[in-house]
Enzyme design. Structure first.
Site, PDB file in Angstrom:
ATOM      1  N   TYR A 125       0.840  -1.212   0.000  1.00 61.43           N
ATOM      2  CA  TYR A 125       0.000   0.000   0.000  1.00 61.43           C
ATOM      3  C   TYR A 125       0.872   1.259   0.000  1.00 61.43           C
ATOM      4  O   TYR A 125       0.733   2.121  -0.876  1.00 61.43           O
ATOM      5  CB  TYR A 125      -0.944  -0.005   1.209  1.00 61.43           C
ATOM      6  CG  TYR A 125      -1.611   1.334   1.476  1.00 61.43           C
ATOM      7  CD1 TYR A 125      -2.583   1.833   0.626  1.00 61.43           C
ATOM      8  CD2 TYR A 125      -1.248   2.111   2.581  1.00 61.43           C
ATOM      9  CE1 TYR A 125      -3.179   3.069   0.860  1.00 61.43           C
ATOM     10  CE2 TYR A 125      -1.835   3.342   2.832  1.00 61.43           C
ATOM     11  CZ  TYR A 125      -2.798   3.820   1.968  1.00 61.43           C
ATOM     12  OH  TYR A 125      -3.376   5.048   2.198  1.00 61.43           O
ATOM     13  N   TRP A 150      -4.140   8.236   9.493  1.00 56.84           N
ATOM     14  CA  TRP A 150      -5.193   7.630  10.333  1.00 56.84           C
ATOM     15  C   TRP A 150      -6.564   8.307  10.130  1.00 56.84           C
ATOM     16  O   TRP A 150      -7.112   8.912  11.064  1.00 56.84           O
ATOM     17  CB  TRP A 150      -4.800   7.709  11.805  1.00 56.84           C
ATOM     18  CG  TRP A 150      -3.561   6.985  12.213  1.00 56.84           C
ATOM     19  CD1 TRP A 150      -2.539   6.552  11.419  1.00 56.84           C
ATOM     20  CD2 TRP A 150      -3.190   6.615  13.552  1.00 56.84           C
ATOM     21  NE1 TRP A 150      -1.572   5.943  12.171  1.00 56.84           N
ATOM     22  CE2 TRP A 150      -1.942   5.965  13.489  1.00 56.84           C
ATOM     23  CE3 TRP A 150      -3.795   6.780  14.799  1.00 56.84           C
ATOM     24  CZ2 TRP A 150      -1.294   5.484  14.616  1.00 56.84           C
ATOM     25  CZ3 TRP A 150      -3.145   6.304  15.922  1.00 56.84           C
ATOM     26  CH2 TRP A 150      -1.913   5.658  15.831  1.00 56.84           C
TER      27      TRP A 150
END
Ligand code: NAP
Length: 297
Positions: A125, A150
């Site tokens: 990723y 996040w």
């Protein structure tokens, strides 16, 4: 001003569409079904038809662990898709605003990461996102790459929603307490991108294009993030019990991809160039939970 927004159904994309419409932009938001960024011809066709003033890319392959098995797909969306967007923006001579990730870093640094730090992703990723960032940098100078960390929001899947779901099934949870980062609301990311777009000299020759880090405060571990979620959720009546939380090391919660031990981002460049201060995630979390409790009550 016309905005073309990719990934319009995702966490950040959906906030961007809502926020931009509320600010009076003419918004063309597309999910992957309407516009697949991995197909250059399809992308160019839409871009030539709409003739946007700016492209904002919130589309990405974001399944960090699954990307190890589906690397072809992750690279197609995150690397090739970004490359296509850079080519299309260049062909139309319009700016490209793009979102990237803290996971381009390996987390070995003790202090927050600046734009000068060397990326070194630990998994597919992060590597595919980095390749996308590098393609944009190489192809089209009039870009902003905003690295964020996040992400949570009302739309889509995220840690906040996972915690609330688990609270329905369990009274006790063990949460990793040795990964340090900063939750960031999709809303704050959307607001930051639109603030950049609304800078007086946007698109002028002296505009400071480039890569920026969005700093969110306060920095926490996943355990501390979970504790805050449950404290706020209990106060708002979204959960009717006090969750017992156990802090654990990452070694007790193995994942296919090793997460960075520290992925906090330093936002000083964003502050210097755009007067954008670090964002505060706890207030945004409260707003998100309030909205969720209004829906469920
Ligand atoms: N999530 C995080 O914690 C996190 C952390 C750091 C950085 N970021 C970055 O923040 C940005 C936004 O992430 P997010 O959390 O909002 O992601 P998200 O909720 O997973 O949304 C991503 C969207 O991308 C779209 N998409 C996927 N493949 C596509 C394709 N081939 N063509 C067009 N669209 C495609 C999907 O559209 P459909 O739903 O229509 O299929 C999806 O809605 C991304 O750049 C991500 O890398 C996220």
């Amino acid at each position: 001003m016309k905005l073309l927004i990719n990934g319009a159904k995702g966490q950040v994309g959906s906030e961007l569409v809502k926020d931009a419409q509320a600010r009076g932009y003419e918004v063309y938001g597309f999910g992957s079904r309407e516009l697949d960024i991995t197909h250059f011809e399809q992308l160019m066709q839409k871009v030539e038809q709409i003739r946007p003033d700016v492209i904002i890319n919130a589309a990405a392959y974001t399944a960090v662990d699954k990307a190890e098995q589906e690397s072809e797909q992750a690279y197609a969306v995150n690397a090739l898709g970004s490359e296509n967007l850079a080519k299309a923006s260049k062909q139309m001579a319009i700016p490209l605003l793009h979102i990237s990730t803290d996971y381009v870093f390996d987390g070995e640094k003790d202090t927050p990461y600046t734009e000068m730090d060397q990326p070194n992703p630990t998994g597919v990723y992060g590597a595919s996102k980095l390749q996308g960032d590098q393609a944009i940098e190489a192809i089209w100078s009039r870009h902003i790459i905003l690295r964020v960390s996040w992400v949570f929001g009302e739309q889509g899947n995220n840690f906040v929603k996972t915690m609330l779901r688990l609270a329905k099934q369990q009274d006790e949870l063990s949460i990793v307490n040795d990964q340090f980062g900063a939750p960031t609301s999709a809303r704050a990311i959307s607001q930051s991108l639109l603030s950049i777009l609304e800078t007086d000299n946007f698109n002028q020759p002296d505009f400071p294009w480039g890569t920026y880090h969005l700093q969110s405060e306060p920095g926490v571990t996943w355990f501390e993030f979970a504790r805050e979620i449950f404290q706020q959720a209990e106060k708002l009546g979204l959960i009717n019990k006090t969750m017992k939380l156990n802090p654990i090391p990452s070694s007790e919660f193995p994942t296919p991809v090793k997460r960075p031990a520290n992925s906090k981002l330093d936002g000083i460049k964003l502050k210097q160039n755009f007067a954008l201060k670090p964002v505060q995630w706890q207030d945004d979390l409260q707003q998100m939970l309030k909205n969720m409790s209004a829906i469920t009550s």
